[in-house]
Design a protein around this motif. Structure first.
Motif, short mmCIF file in Angstrom:
data_model
loop_
_atom_site.label_atom_id
_atom_site.label_comp_id
_atom_site.label_asym_id
_atom_site.label_seq_id
_atom_site.Cartn_x
_atom_site.Cartn_y
_atom_site.Cartn_z
N MET A 1 -1.83 -5.27 -5.63
CA MET A 1 -1.41 -5.37 -4.37
C MET A 1 -1.40 -6.70 -3.67
SD MET A 1 -3.06 -1.71 -3.27
CE MET A 1 -2.66 -1.92 -1.33
N VAL B 1 0.67 -1.18 -0.01
CA VAL B 1 0.14 -0.02 -0.05
C VAL B 1 0.76 1.28 0.22
CG1 VAL B 1 -0.25 0.46 2.61
CG2 VAL B 1 -2.21 0.87 0.93
N SER C 1 3.53 1.26 -3.79
CA SER C 1 2.46 2.07 -4.51
C SER C 1 2.92 3.22 -5.35
CB SER C 1 1.45 2.37 -3.37
OG SER C 1 1.93 3.28 -2.72
#
Length: 264
Positions: free
Chosen positions: A254, A169, A173
Motif C-alpha cells: 500500500m 486502501v 485494493s
C-alpha cells in the motif's frame, strides 16, 4: 444534457448503470463519448443513452465526468477547455495523481471541480468513492454529486491530502483482495476441493467478514480474536501469517501504491 461522460469504460459504465437503475437521471439525459465505435455501440445498446465519438459534444453536459485514464487527461482537457460553457457546470474527475490544482490549471480558469476516486466493486453496486470538492463547489452541488456517486456504493468526503492513501486502501485494493481469494482457493484445491466450489467458499468468506466489520462496528482485531480458539486451527494459521509477514506485506504494497499515485 444533464450528465456527460468522456470515456465509457468499466468505471463509467458502473456509474451510468447505478444512476439509471436508481432513477436519479433518465437515460435520455445522459451522453457518453469514447474513442471507438465498438465502445459507444456497446454502451448505447447496454444503457440506451446517447453516445458520440466527439468529446466536445459530451463536454456540454451540466455535470461532466472525466472518465479517461490519467495519461489522457491533458489531451482531453486541451480538446474541450475552450468551449464556452455555463459557469455552473460541475466537472467530476476520476484519476489517480491528478490533483484539483492540476485540473484547475489544465483548464486555465475558474471551474467547479470535484475530484473522486471510486473502485471497481462499483460494477456490482458495492463501490466506495472518495470525494474532494474544490472551493467553487457549493454545499448543494456537493450533495447532488454525492447522490450520483452513492448510486453505485458508498461515497465519503475526504481531504485531498488523503487521496493517495485512498488509492492504496480502496482504489487499488480490490486487486489485493482478488489475489487473496485466489490464493485461498488454490490452497483449498490442493486439499481436494473442486475449483468452482473453492472460489465460492473463499469469496463468500471475504464478503461475510467485510460485512461483519461494517455492521458490527467491532475492531477487526476483536473479530479476529472471536475466531481464534485456544490451541485451535485458526490461531495456528494466524501464527503462520504473522511469521511470513502477512501484515507487513500488505502495508508495504500500500505504501508503494500511494507513492506511485503521488508520482503520476
Amino acid at each position: 444534457m444533464e450528465l456527460g461522460f468522456i470515456g465509457a469504460g468499466n468505471m463509467a459504465q458502473a456509474i451510468i448503470g447505478g444512476i439509471i437503475n436508481n432513477g436519479i437521471v433518465s437515460k435520455d439525459e445522459i451522453i457518453a463519448s469514447a474513442a471507438t465505435n465498438e465502445t459507444i455501440t456497446k454502451v448505447a445498446q447496454k444503457f440506451g443513452i446517447r453516445t458520440t465519438l466527439d468529446n466536445r459534444e459530451a463536454a456540454k453536459a451540466k455535470i461532466l465526468f472525466l472518465a479517461v485514464k490519467p495519461v489522457y487527461y491533458k489531451q482531453v482537457i486541451d480538446e474541450i477547455k475552450d468551449l464556452e460553457l455555463d459557469d455552473s457546470q460541475i466537472i467530476i474527475t476520476i484519476a489517480a495523481g491528478k490533483s484539483v490544482e492540476w485540473v484547475e490549471s489544465a483548464f486555465g480558469g475558474k471551474r467547479k471541480i470535484i475530484r473522486t476516486m471510486p473502485n471497481t466493486p462499483a460494477l456490482v453496486g458495492e463501490g466506495i468513492t472518495a470525494v474532494c470538492p474544490n472551493s467553487n463547489i457549493t454545499e448543494g452541488e456537493l450533495e447532488k454529486a454525492l447522490k450520483l456517486l452513492r448510486s453505485f456504493g458508498k461515497a465519503e468526503v475526504v481531504k485531498e491530502s488523503m487521496m493517495d492513501a485512498v488509492v492504496a486502501v480502496s482504489g487499488s485494493s480490490p486487486a489485493y483482495v482478488f489475489m487473496f481469494i485466489e490464493a485461498m482457493a488454490d490452497a483449498a484445491v490442493a486439499e481436494g476441493m473442486p475449483r468452482k466450489q473453492a472460489y465460492q467458499f473463499a469469496a463468500q468468506s471475504v464478503l461475510g467478514s467485510a460485512r461483519m466489520v461494517l455492521e458490527t462496528g467491532k475492531h477487526p482485531g476483536e473479530l479476529k480474536d472471536m475466531v481464534c480458539s485456544p490451541a485451535g486451527t485458526t490461531i495456528e494459521a494466524v501464527r503462520v501469517l504473522e511469521k511470513t509477514g502477512f501484515r507487513s506485506s500488505i502495508m508495504e504494497c500500500m505504501k508503494e501504491c500511494a507513492d506511485k499515485s503521488r508520482s503520476i
